[in-house]
Design an enzyme around this catalytic site. Sequence first.
Site, PDB file in Angstrom:
ATOM      1  N   ALA A 111      43.397  33.980  36.849  1.00  0.00           N
ATOM      2  CA  ALA A 111      42.449  33.465  37.829  1.00  0.00           C
ATOM      3  C   ALA A 111      42.196  34.534  38.875  1.00  0.00           C
ATOM      4  O   ALA A 111      43.118  34.955  39.576  1.00  0.00           O
ATOM      5  CB  ALA A 111      43.003  32.198  38.480  1.00  0.00           C
ATOM      6  N   GLY A 112      40.936  34.970  38.958  1.00  0.00           N
ATOM      7  CA  GLY A 112      40.581  36.046  39.887  1.00  0.00           C
ATOM      8  C   GLY A 112      40.350  37.327  39.116  1.00  0.00           C
ATOM      9  O   GLY A 112      41.268  37.893  38.547  1.00  0.00           O
ATOM     10  N   LEU A 113      39.083  37.744  39.068  1.00  0.00           N
ATOM     11  CA  LEU A 113      38.755  38.948  38.298  1.00  0.00           C
ATOM     12  C   LEU A 113      38.113  40.007  39.184  1.00  0.00           C
ATOM     13  O   LEU A 113      37.076  40.575  38.865  1.00  0.00           O
ATOM     14  CB  LEU A 113      37.847  38.604  37.116  1.00  0.00           C
ATOM     15  CG  LEU A 113      38.493  37.834  35.969  1.00  0.00           C
ATOM     16  CD1 LEU A 113      37.465  37.496  34.897  1.00  0.00           C
ATOM     17  CD2 LEU A 113      39.650  38.615  35.341  1.00  0.00           C
ATOM     18  N   GLY A 129      42.333  42.072  38.887  1.00  0.00           N
ATOM     19  CA  GLY A 129      42.201  41.238  37.697  1.00  0.00           C
ATOM     20  C   GLY A 129      41.594  42.006  36.529  1.00  0.00           C
ATOM     21  O   GLY A 129      42.092  41.932  35.396  1.00  0.00           O
ATOM     22  N   ARG A 189      34.644  33.535  40.092  1.00  0.00           N
ATOM     23  CA  ARG A 189      33.503  32.868  40.715  1.00  0.00           C
ATOM     24  C   ARG A 189      32.217  33.044  39.918  1.00  0.00           C
ATOM     25  O   ARG A 189      31.500  32.103  39.695  1.00  0.00           O
ATOM     26  CB  ARG A 189      33.294  33.432  42.128  1.00  0.00           C
ATOM     27  CG  ARG A 189      34.159  32.686  43.118  1.00  0.00           C
ATOM     28  CD  ARG A 189      33.640  32.837  44.539  1.00  0.00           C
ATOM     29  NE  ARG A 189      34.785  32.670  45.441  1.00  0.00           N
ATOM     30  CZ  ARG A 189      35.008  33.374  46.529  1.00  0.00           C
ATOM     31  NH1 ARG A 189      34.143  34.300  46.910  1.00  0.00           N
ATOM     32  NH2 ARG A 189      36.067  33.172  47.275  1.00  0.00           N
ATOM     33  N   LYS A 212      50.724  37.922  48.592  1.00  0.00           N
ATOM     34  CA  LYS A 212      51.790  37.992  49.597  1.00  0.00           C
ATOM     35  C   LYS A 212      51.736  36.846  50.590  1.00  0.00           C
ATOM     36  O   LYS A 212      52.762  36.322  51.010  1.00  0.00           O
ATOM     37  CB  LYS A 212      51.756  39.322  50.331  1.00  0.00           C
ATOM     38  CG  LYS A 212      50.441  39.598  51.004  1.00  0.00           C
ATOM     39  CD  LYS A 212      50.290  41.038  51.466  1.00  0.00           C
ATOM     40  CE  LYS A 212      48.854  41.299  51.907  1.00  0.00           C
ATOM     41  NZ  LYS A 212      47.940  41.590  50.814  1.00  0.00           N
ATOM     42  N   GLU A 221      56.029  40.650  41.971  1.00  0.00           N
ATOM     43  CA  GLU A 221      56.221  42.093  42.203  1.00  0.00           C
ATOM     44  C   GLU A 221      55.012  42.726  42.874  1.00  0.00           C
ATOM     45  O   GLU A 221      55.152  43.596  43.743  1.00  0.00           O
ATOM     46  CB  GLU A 221      56.503  42.783  40.858  1.00  0.00           C
ATOM     47  CG  GLU A 221      56.753  44.270  40.934  1.00  0.00           C
ATOM     48  CD  GLU A 221      58.039  44.636  41.658  1.00  0.00           C
ATOM     49  OE1 GLU A 221      57.925  45.047  42.820  1.00  0.00           O
ATOM     50  OE2 GLU A 221      59.127  44.509  41.072  1.00  0.00           O
ATOM     51  N   GLU A 227      39.341  47.102  56.151  1.00  0.00           N
ATOM     52  CA  GLU A 227      38.335  46.049  56.059  1.00  0.00           C
ATOM     53  C   GLU A 227      37.393  46.106  57.272  1.00  0.00           C
ATOM     54  O   GLU A 227      37.726  46.720  58.291  1.00  0.00           O
ATOM     55  CB  GLU A 227      39.023  44.672  56.086  1.00  0.00           C
ATOM     56  CG  GLU A 227      40.141  44.501  55.089  1.00  0.00           C
ATOM     57  CD  GLU A 227      39.636  44.091  53.721  1.00  0.00           C
ATOM     58  OE1 GLU A 227      38.525  43.537  53.630  1.00  0.00           O
ATOM     59  OE2 GLU A 227      40.360  44.327  52.739  1.00  0.00           O
ATOM     60  N   LYS A 267      54.751  41.104  53.809  1.00  0.00           N
ATOM     61  CA  LYS A 267      55.527  41.803  52.788  1.00  0.00           C
ATOM     62  C   LYS A 267      56.995  41.887  53.192  1.00  0.00           C
ATOM     63  O   LYS A 267      57.893  41.733  52.370  1.00  0.00           O
ATOM     64  CB  LYS A 267      54.944  43.195  52.566  1.00  0.00           C
ATOM     65  CG  LYS A 267      53.530  43.154  51.965  1.00  0.00           C
ATOM     66  CD  LYS A 267      52.814  44.488  52.134  1.00  0.00           C
ATOM     67  CE  LYS A 267      51.453  44.479  51.459  1.00  0.00           C
ATOM     68  NZ  LYS A 267      50.647  45.665  51.843  1.00  0.00           N
TER      69      LYS A 267
END
Lengths: 440, 440
Positions: A10-12, A16, A46, A107, A131, A192, A207
């Site tokens: 799930a999540g590409l 991904g 999505r 995380k 991991e 960002e 983390k």
Amino acid sequence: MSEILRVGIAGLGTVGASVVRLLDSRRNALALRTGRAIQVTAVSARDKTRDRGIDLSGVEWYDDPVALAASPDIDLFVELIGGEGGAAKAAVETALATGKHVVTANKALIAHHGRALAELAEEKGVALAFEASVAGGIPIIKTVKEGLAGNTITRIYGILNGTCNYILTRMEKDGDSFSKCLKQAQKLGYAEADPTFDIGGYDTAHKLTILTALAFGVNVNIDAVYVEGIDKIDAIDIRMARKLGYRIKLLGVAERSDSGIEQRVHPTMVPSDSPIARIMGVTNAVTIQSDAVDELTLSGPGAGGDATASAVLADIADVASGAVGRPFGPPVATLGRAIQEPIKRHEGGYYIRLTVADKPGAAASIVTSFADMEISLESIIQNRSESAAQLDPAGRSGAPVPVVVITYATTEAALRKAVDKVIAEGYVVEKPQVIRIERE
Amino acid sequence: MSEILRVGIAGLGTVGASVVRLLDSRRNALALRTGRAIQVTAVSARDKTRDRGIDLSGVEWYDDPVALAASPDIDLFVELIGGEGGAAKAAVETALATGKHVVTANKALIAHHGRALAELAEEKGVALAFEASVAGGIPIIKTVKEGLAGNTITRIYGILNGTCNYILTRMEKDGDSFSKCLKQAQKLGYAEADPTFDIGGYDTAHKLTILTALAFGVNVNIDAVYVEGIDKIDAIDIRMARKLGYRIKLLGVAERSDSGIEQRVHPTMVPSDSPIARIMGVTNAVTIQSDAVDELTLSGPGAGGDATASAVLADIADVASGAVGRPFGPPVATLGRAIQEPIKRHEGGYYIRLTVADKPGAAASIVTSFADMEISLESIIQNRSESAAQLDPAGRSGAPVPVVVITYATTEAALRKAVDKVIAEGYVVEKPQVIRIERE
């Protein structure tokens, strides 16, 4: 359980797509190594129409990640959606509840809900592996959990955020201001548009609490981490650090103190010849101090699609090999509680930069204030050339002067009192800068 | 299999005693982590009466390690006897043949007999684990085998022998000769009375072939490793390296070449700002280059009782957790064959130090000889001050002068031909020094 390990992703996004690609290119090697074929049989993202440069023919598509997690046609659910709650949490809960192994790079999810999710995984006897959630391509979780299983860890610290380390590296190399280097990082895609999560230290805190849980046998608790970001670091601090034989790094540090486990994230002065000081740019590094091994340092890429995917694949390979341990090692029910140690109790050396009016009595006020609190000074530097360059181009007397004090180990409470006394005596014209020093 | 994991330890030297002590002090933590109590129930060593500072009450004593290995009262046999054959080999074979898991720190045993022993372990479905055989306390085997399972590794190299690194570090720091620094290392217990195994590069070669097997999916083959030691390194080479921005390290390097896997151990010039160059003293470090993670470096103690015991305990903990993989990852039957790549095919940069008679024509002979072989030179330095200090205190003209040449990448075959041509032309008065350069 089928012969083939059927994986649903799930999540590409970048990670991904890398996972799909690497699983394909390493198909034979992984099957030989783990004794089991691993196949991506279903995905969820999505936008079905987007070209991700990967072949998804024959792979079932789900618009809803929770529906994918609930599907009886997968054995392992890989969560790469992100975010502490929402779809990621719902999907992981569903996967675990329906008896599937879960691998995640999230995380925030683990830092906030790790305990409850691990309980569910333990109850169902499935893996919950993460991991990829800490330090990208560095196998730090496996190292702490398995590689150092025979050690009592006393301290773990590291550079866990590439954005901050990139900015601090540029500030040192170019002599530029924090804001200019932040803009540069944003331009290069290392930061960002809203950089708060990184530069405020929150990413590192997430983390760190995961590493703390594994290293010290306590439950994850993001609220137990003391956090300061790097946005108050001035170019002059970078220059003074260098002059004094230090570098400034944003460190996450967890260590055993007299009363519990201290977890803190803040800009830190580290000796410039220490392994951690030499980590430049977006690279991450973690040092673990323990009784048997003494000191072990791992360094490598902390982010990036392929590096993070490598960590995801290692977790998947462990599941395929049948190495399904408990998420945090010991049962979560046996883990201790992590509470925030008051930072005022922290003991260590300090760098203090005071901007004082250049008039008689300032130096004496500083020295006596520290002496009154029984704080020993390693050095005190009154830097008129910095003042001339920074504050008063004319270099005339009477302009404010930066005074830098380096202390030997003291408590933060004593340190703060000493600084407040100097302020009270009226010499300080700017908010003092206080940076903790981490020595070996 | 009993509820408790019953461990028999053969060999109670420094490492063996540390294993017993750490297993005892970490008893509860390990039981919580692995889900199973781990207990030393039997031991074997030469001298029963010796005081090792450990409590062996209630532990069965065997004079013969093979009898211990054969005992039905243990589940896991820890071999800490050492040596490629003899009792160590016989005991490990017996333990595996009778269905026991084996954990060993014995690099010589694995480097020479790893394939046959792994076949036996696979046949019996038991563990044969050897984390402690390479780089002491650094969990490098787990990292390569599991942590990087999703990567295609292209190169792995490291400082795998603390004795050599200690000697090279002292040579650089003190400016002393190799033999003086070796004596110092012997005095401090860092080097054996007969240091050949370490300084000749053989210890590194044993460890390298084990790493190569895991990283590249080939069988261990100590005979496939090209080996040169550090005993020919002169103080002048250390000085010249520093001047040129390099450090000399004894590296083990394995990398994929056009025709196979190149495995070599030799003194190497590494850029002084590379992570591996900064590893000083007895510390070990390994760098792994791969497609997904790019570059990962681990550094820590390569020897010492507790550090090595930490690796043994990690292997024991894996067995207790039920994580019993195949010794080399894929079945040994599927592993490729490692053969020695002729060193003449090696491609890289070179440092060549020629001691030439200080007369007209020497420099021209060198430049044209290299040009004839189409070797590009990065720099050529004729160092008269070195010659004065080293060879001719009076500094009179005509005395031999060291000339150092740094080349860009070339083949070793071409390099050797160029050097031979300079020799043939009669300018060289001493055997030339040739050191390979390892760049990123």
